[in-house]
Design a protein around this motif. Structure first.
Motif, PDB file in Angstrom:
ATOM      1  N   GLU A  71      38.211  37.415  50.085  1.00 40.52           N
ATOM      2  CA  GLU A  71      37.364  38.601  49.937  1.00 40.52           C
ATOM      3  C   GLU A  71      38.181  39.793  49.450  1.00 40.52           C
ATOM      4  O   GLU A  71      37.767  40.534  48.564  1.00 40.52           O
ATOM      5  CB  GLU A  71      36.700  38.927  51.270  1.00 40.52           C
ATOM      6  N   TYR A  72      39.370  39.979  50.021  1.00 39.93           N
ATOM      7  CA  TYR A  72      40.249  41.084  49.614  1.00 39.93           C
ATOM      8  C   TYR A  72      40.640  40.939  48.143  1.00 39.93           C
ATOM      9  O   TYR A  72      40.571  41.889  47.372  1.00 39.93           O
ATOM     10  CB  TYR A  72      41.497  41.101  50.501  1.00 39.93           C
ATOM     11  N   THR A  73      41.039  39.746  47.739  1.00 36.40           N
ATOM     12  CA  THR A  73      41.428  39.498  46.353  1.00 36.40           C
ATOM     13  C   THR A  73      40.249  39.691  45.411  1.00 36.40           C
ATOM     14  O   THR A  73      40.402  40.232  44.317  1.00 36.40           O
ATOM     15  CB  THR A  73      42.010  38.069  46.217  1.00 36.40           C
ATOM     16  N   ALA A  74      39.065  39.270  45.837  1.00 35.93           N
ATOM     17  CA  ALA A  74      37.871  39.402  44.987  1.00 35.93           C
ATOM     18  C   ALA A  74      37.574  40.862  44.670  1.00 35.93           C
ATOM     19  O   ALA A  74      37.033  41.171  43.603  1.00 35.93           O
ATOM     20  CB  ALA A  74      36.671  38.746  45.659  1.00 35.93           C
ATOM     21  N   ARG A  75      37.966  41.777  45.565  1.00 35.58           N
ATOM     22  CA  ARG A  75      37.716  43.199  45.308  1.00 35.58           C
ATOM     23  C   ARG A  75      38.481  43.700  44.093  1.00 35.58           C
ATOM     24  O   ARG A  75      38.085  44.691  43.493  1.00 35.58           O
ATOM     25  CB  ARG A  75      38.089  44.030  46.535  1.00 35.58           C
ATOM     26  N   THR A  76      39.594  43.040  43.734  1.00 34.26           N
ATOM     27  CA  THR A  76      40.351  43.482  42.564  1.00 34.26           C
ATOM     28  C   THR A  76      39.652  43.090  41.267  1.00 34.26           C
ATOM     29  O   THR A  76      40.011  43.606  40.216  1.00 34.26           O
ATOM     30  CB  THR A  76      41.791  42.910  42.566  1.00 34.26           C
ATOM     31  N   ILE A  77      38.688  42.177  41.344  1.00 27.98           N
ATOM     32  CA  ILE A  77      37.938  41.771  40.147  1.00 27.98           C
ATOM     33  C   ILE A  77      36.439  41.917  40.386  1.00 27.98           C
ATOM     34  O   ILE A  77      35.639  41.080  40.000  1.00 27.98           O
ATOM     35  CB  ILE A  77      38.319  40.333  39.703  1.00 27.98           C
ATOM     36  N   PHE A  78      36.080  43.027  41.012  1.00 30.01           N
ATOM     37  CA  PHE A  78      34.688  43.291  41.399  1.00 30.01           C
ATOM     38  C   PHE A  78      33.746  43.383  40.208  1.00 30.01           C
ATOM     39  O   PHE A  78      32.544  43.230  40.356  1.00 30.01           O
ATOM     40  CB  PHE A  78      34.603  44.583  42.207  1.00 30.01           C
ATOM     41  N   ASN A  79      34.292  43.642  39.013  1.00 32.68           N
ATOM     42  CA  ASN A  79      33.438  43.835  37.847  1.00 32.68           C
ATOM     43  C   ASN A  79      32.889  42.524  37.271  1.00 32.68           C
ATOM     44  O   ASN A  79      32.085  42.558  36.351  1.00 32.68           O
ATOM     45  CB  ASN A  79      34.199  44.586  36.758  1.00 32.68           C
ATOM     46  N   LEU A  80      33.273  41.404  37.822  1.00 36.83           N
ATOM     47  CA  LEU A  80      32.785  40.109  37.336  1.00 36.83           C
ATOM     48  C   LEU A  80      31.602  39.651  38.184  1.00 36.83           C
ATOM     49  O   LEU A  80      31.512  39.989  39.365  1.00 36.83           O
ATOM     50  CB  LEU A  80      33.891  39.058  37.408  1.00 36.83           C
ATOM     51  N   ASP A  81      30.745  38.842  37.579  1.00 35.35           N
ATOM     52  CA  ASP A  81      29.656  38.258  38.371  1.00 35.35           C
ATOM     53  C   ASP A  81      30.261  37.267  39.363  1.00 35.35           C
ATOM     54  O   ASP A  81      31.391  36.804  39.206  1.00 35.35           O
ATOM     55  CB  ASP A  81      28.622  37.587  37.468  1.00 35.35           C
ATOM     56  N   ALA A  82      29.509  36.941  40.407  1.00 33.17           N
ATOM     57  CA  ALA A  82      30.037  36.129  41.515  1.00 33.17           C
ATOM     58  C   ALA A  82      30.577  34.777  41.059  1.00 33.17           C
ATOM     59  O   ALA A  82      31.652  34.353  41.486  1.00 33.17           O
ATOM     60  CB  ALA A  82      28.963  35.939  42.580  1.00 33.17           C
ATOM     61  N   ALA A  83      29.863  34.086  40.191  1.00 36.32           N
ATOM     62  CA  ALA A  83      30.308  32.754  39.745  1.00 36.32           C
ATOM     63  C   ALA A  83      31.616  32.848  38.964  1.00 36.32           C
ATOM     64  O   ALA A  83      32.542  32.053  39.176  1.00 36.32           O
ATOM     65  CB  ALA A  83      29.222  32.091  38.903  1.00 36.32           C
ATOM     66  N   THR A  84      31.709  33.821  38.070  1.00 30.68           N
ATOM     67  CA  THR A  84      32.937  33.984  37.283  1.00 30.68           C
ATOM     68  C   THR A  84      34.086  34.407  38.178  1.00 30.68           C
ATOM     69  O   THR A  84      35.208  33.928  38.030  1.00 30.68           O
ATOM     70  CB  THR A  84      32.719  35.013  36.157  1.00 30.68           C
ATOM     71  N   ARG A  85      33.819  35.304  39.132  1.00 28.29           N
ATOM     72  CA  ARG A  85      34.852  35.748  40.057  1.00 28.29           C
ATOM     73  C   ARG A  85      35.418  34.560  40.833  1.00 28.29           C
ATOM     74  O   ARG A  85      36.623  34.412  40.976  1.00 28.29           O
ATOM     75  CB  ARG A  85      34.269  36.800  41.009  1.00 28.29           C
ATOM     76  N   GLU A  86      34.559  33.669  41.318  1.00 27.30           N
ATOM     77  CA  GLU A  86      35.021  32.487  42.047  1.00 27.30           C
ATOM     78  C   GLU A  86      35.857  31.581  41.149  1.00 27.30           C
ATOM     79  O   GLU A  86      36.874  31.033  41.582  1.00 27.30           O
ATOM     80  CB  GLU A  86      33.841  31.727  42.646  1.00 27.30           C
ATOM     81  N   ARG A  87      35.444  31.431  39.897  1.00 31.42           N
ATOM     82  CA  ARG A  87      36.198  30.608  38.945  1.00 31.42           C
ATOM     83  C   ARG A  87      37.584  31.194  38.706  1.00 31.42           C
ATOM     84  O   ARG A  87      38.587  30.471  38.665  1.00 31.42           O
ATOM     85  CB  ARG A  87      35.421  30.506  37.626  1.00 31.42           C
ATOM     86  N   VAL A  88      37.654  32.521  38.555  1.00 36.70           N
ATOM     87  CA  VAL A  88      38.944  33.182  38.343  1.00 36.70           C
ATOM     88  C   VAL A  88      39.832  33.007  39.572  1.00 36.70           C
ATOM     89  O   VAL A  88      41.003  32.662  39.463  1.00 36.70           O
ATOM     90  CB  VAL A  88      38.748  34.677  38.007  1.00 36.70           C
ATOM     91  N   LEU A  89      39.273  33.230  40.764  1.00 35.19           N
ATOM     92  CA  LEU A  89      40.066  33.083  41.993  1.00 35.19           C
ATOM     93  C   LEU A  89      40.594  31.663  42.161  1.00 35.19           C
ATOM     94  O   LEU A  89      41.722  31.457  42.612  1.00 35.19           O
ATOM     95  CB  LEU A  89      39.244  33.488  43.212  1.00 35.19           C
ATOM     96  N   ASP A  90      39.796  30.679  41.780  1.00 34.02           N
ATOM     97  CA  ASP A  90      40.246  29.284  41.877  1.00 34.02           C
ATOM     98  C   ASP A  90      41.358  28.980  40.884  1.00 34.02           C
ATOM     99  O   ASP A  90      42.186  28.100  41.119  1.00 34.02           O
ATOM    100  CB  ASP A  90      39.073  28.323  41.648  1.00 34.02           C
ATOM    101  N   ALA A  91      41.386  29.706  39.758  1.00 42.47           N
ATOM    102  CA  ALA A  91      42.370  29.438  38.707  1.00 42.47           C
ATOM    103  C   ALA A  91      43.706  30.130  38.943  1.00 42.47           C
ATOM    104  O   ALA A  91      44.708  29.757  38.329  1.00 42.47           O
ATOM    105  CB  ALA A  91      41.800  29.871  37.352  1.00 42.47           C
ATOM    106  N   VAL A  92      43.748  31.110  39.822  1.00 43.25           N
ATOM    107  CA  VAL A  92      44.986  31.858  40.052  1.00 43.25           C
ATOM    108  C   VAL A  92      45.965  30.998  40.842  1.00 43.25           C
ATOM    109  O   VAL A  92      45.651  30.554  41.943  1.00 43.25           O
ATOM    110  CB  VAL A  92      44.696  33.172  40.822  1.00 43.25           C
ATOM    111  N   PRO A  93      47.145  30.736  40.282  1.00 40.28           N
ATOM    112  CA  PRO A  93      48.122  29.940  41.031  1.00 40.28           C
ATOM    113  C   PRO A  93      48.644  30.718  42.237  1.00 40.28           C
ATOM    114  O   PRO A  93      48.850  31.920  42.168  1.00 40.28           O
ATOM    115  CB  PRO A  93      49.235  29.684  40.016  1.00 40.28           C
ATOM    116  N   ARG A  94      48.830  30.022  43.344  1.00 35.15           N
ATOM    117  CA  ARG A  94      49.332  30.642  44.573  1.00 35.15           C
ATOM    118  C   ARG A  94      50.820  30.345  44.717  1.00 35.15           C
ATOM    119  O   ARG A  94      51.212  29.191  44.755  1.00 35.15           O
ATOM    120  CB  ARG A  94      48.586  30.106  45.785  1.00 35.15           C
TER     121      ARG A  94
END
Length: 177
Positions: A71-94
């Motif tokens: 949720e905290y990380t998603a706030r940095t990309i708040f301008n994306l729609d929910a589905a795209t935001r989830e896709r971006v978060l899944d793609a970010v290497p940890r």
């Protein structure tokens, strides 16, 4: 790429956010902007006085993000729609670990305080390292989580802390050395 012909850039949630603090007597400026626990101390005249570092000072990163972290990380990309935001978060290497540094503060007499963790709402304690004005590591202390030191005197800490409910508390802690 988020759609044909559409791209978006986001801040990588695991990149270090540079930190700067000024204070002490004599006045010094602390700067951190690296992937290591390495802090540069500068004079107001622009002279690098010393480097404070702890070798291998890192904090482990869980392989899977907690819901709060996500949720905290998603706030940095708040301008994306929910589905795209989830896709971006899944793609970010940890990464397997991060630098053990999230904030800097000086006491009025020149001790450097380095926050290692405890800035996020999900962290129950806030851990700080203390360095003498000459750069020697003196020890560590803990405060309640989600805390930020607003002012540090010789014998007190003025702290701003967020509550679980989203409120803000301002607290004073006495310091005994």
């Amino acid at each position: 790429a988020v759609a044909p012909g559409r791209t978006v850039s986001v801040l990588h949630p695991f990149d270090p956010w540079p930190q700067i603090a000024g204070g002490g007597s004599p006045l010094r400026i602390a700067l951190w902007a690296s992937h290591d626990y390495r802090i540069e101390l500068w004079t107001p005249a622009g002279v690098l006085e010393r480097i404070v570092q702890r070798i291998g000072a890192r904090r482990a990163t869980p392989k899977v993000a907690t819901p709060e972290e996500r949720e905290y990380t998603a706030r940095t990309i708040f301008n994306l729609d929910a589905a795209t935001r989830e896709r971006v978060l899944d793609a970010v290497p940890r990464p397997d670990s991060m630098p053990a540094l999230v904030d800097l503060e000086f006491t009025s007499d020149g001790h450097l305080l380095v926050q290692r963790e405890g800035f996020l709402a999900m962290q129950s304690t806030s851990s700080w390292d203390v360095f003498a004005p000459d750069g020697r590591f003196l020890g560590s202390f803990r405060l309640p989580g989600n805390a930020r030191i607003i002012q540090a005197g010789k014998d007190f800490l003025l702290v701003q802390r967020r509550t679980v409910e989203g409120g803000v508390l301002v607290e004073i802690y006495r310091v005994t050395r």
